[in-house]
Design a protein around this motif. Sequence first.
Motif, short mmCIF file in Angstrom:
data_model
loop_
_atom_site.label_atom_id
_atom_site.label_comp_id
_atom_site.label_asym_id
_atom_site.label_seq_id
_atom_site.Cartn_x
_atom_site.Cartn_y
_atom_site.Cartn_z
N CYS A 114 36.14 31.46 32.11
CA CYS A 114 36.08 31.32 30.65
C CYS A 114 37.43 30.87 30.05
N ARG A 115 38.44 31.63 30.28
CA ARG A 115 39.83 31.34 29.92
C ARG A 115 40.12 31.23 28.41
N ARG A 116 39.19 31.68 27.59
CA ARG A 116 39.44 31.60 26.14
C ARG A 116 40.69 32.38 25.72
N CYS A 117 41.01 33.45 26.42
CA CYS A 117 42.08 34.36 25.97
C CYS A 117 43.46 33.97 26.48
N CYS A 134 36.29 37.46 22.59
CA CYS A 134 35.32 37.49 23.70
C CYS A 134 33.88 37.45 23.22
N PRO A 135 33.11 36.46 23.65
CA PRO A 135 31.69 36.41 23.28
C PRO A 135 30.80 37.25 24.20
N TYR A 136 31.41 37.91 25.19
CA TYR A 136 30.62 38.64 26.19
C TYR A 136 30.76 40.15 26.06
N PHE A 150 46.55 37.57 30.47
CA PHE A 150 45.61 36.54 30.92
C PHE A 150 46.30 35.41 31.70
N ILE A 168 34.72 36.57 35.65
CA ILE A 168 34.14 35.98 34.43
C ILE A 168 35.25 35.37 33.58
N CYS A 169 36.36 36.09 33.44
CA CYS A 169 37.49 35.59 32.64
C CYS A 169 38.04 34.29 33.23
S1 SF4 Z 1 36.84 35.66 26.11
FE1 SF4 Z 1 36.12 37.42 27.32
S2 SF4 Z 1 35.52 36.54 29.28
FE2 SF4 Z 1 36.78 35.01 28.22
S3 SF4 Z 1 38.88 35.33 28.99
FE3 SF4 Z 1 38.65 36.54 27.11
S4 SF4 Z 1 37.99 38.60 27.79
FE4 SF4 Z 1 37.66 37.17 29.49
#
Ligand code: SF4
Length: 297
Positions: A43-46, A94-96, A53, A39-40
């Motif tokens: 997504c790659r937001r972090c 994280c939105p999840y 990451f 999932i990460c």
């Molecule tokens: S926002 Fe959540 S899903 Fe996205 S990289 Fe960060 S921890 Fe992973």
Amino acid sequence: MTTREGSLEAPKRHPLNWKQADFYNEDQLLEEMGRVFDICHGCRRCVNLCTAFPKLFDLIDDGKTGELDGVEKQTFWEVVDRCYLCDMCFMTKCPYVPPHPWNIDFPHLMLRAKAVKYKKQGAPFRDKLLANTDTVGKLATIPVVVQMTNTLTKVPIARKLMESTLGIHAERKLPDYAPQKFRNYAQPNANFVEKKGARTPGKVAIFATCYINYNEPNIGHDLLQILAHNEILTCLVEQEVCCGMPQLELGNLEKVEEYKNKNIPVLAKLAQADVCHSFCRTFLHADVQARITADVP
Ligand code: SF4
Ligand code: SF4
């Protein structure tokens, strides 16, 4: 899988369940890491929060397929080693996170991985020593020893010796120890008249933490002066041991529980007396101990 993109609800943190039988099951852990890492990867937001990451994304991008199935599961530990449990990804990005059905709690997953690793192979002597902040602080701040310690940590030959014997890099800047411990010299002012605020009890109890007690007592003294300037009734927490964060980072959850059992009754008594706890170092907090227990008041 849900089609809902992200969650607008407040994050809900579930306890770690570290006493359940399958918590230390490595196969189950690696499977869950695979689910979350996939999932990460999408997504790659972090990516800019820490080095955990970028390491994860490099492992996937440089793997055989460019997807998670091209990554050897044993390399997942390289991600775990880079997480220092700051909680930023959970709290701010994280939105999840729960209650979202994807149920992503990246820091808790890393904590579980650290606990599994600690249970399986323990920790090197260096890590155990450095994580024992209370004991090391007590020894290092003995009169005369403290001056020797502070001098030796700046002498290149001594640092080379520490590097070869303990594995502490010779150029790593180490904090000095203070000749006078914060708790021995702190002068909290308990004489002010208690003034309750709209959302605050008007009284503060200081939980100093090892770092303030042994290394940077002036931060604690400054805090006391600010509280006194604002005429806020203040006391020291009657007794305290290490908050447990260094042991948490090692994955030594039994030790964190031991510290929790010493600290929480004292803090709970203050909370029940309607006293706000002030922590000298914001990163070290009761939440550390709350993570491994559901019974923190
Ligand atoms: S926002 Fe959540 S899903 Fe996205 S990289 Fe960060 S921890 Fe992973
Ligand atoms: S909790 Fe770990 S993975 Fe998340 S931002 Fe902090 S260091 Fe990085």
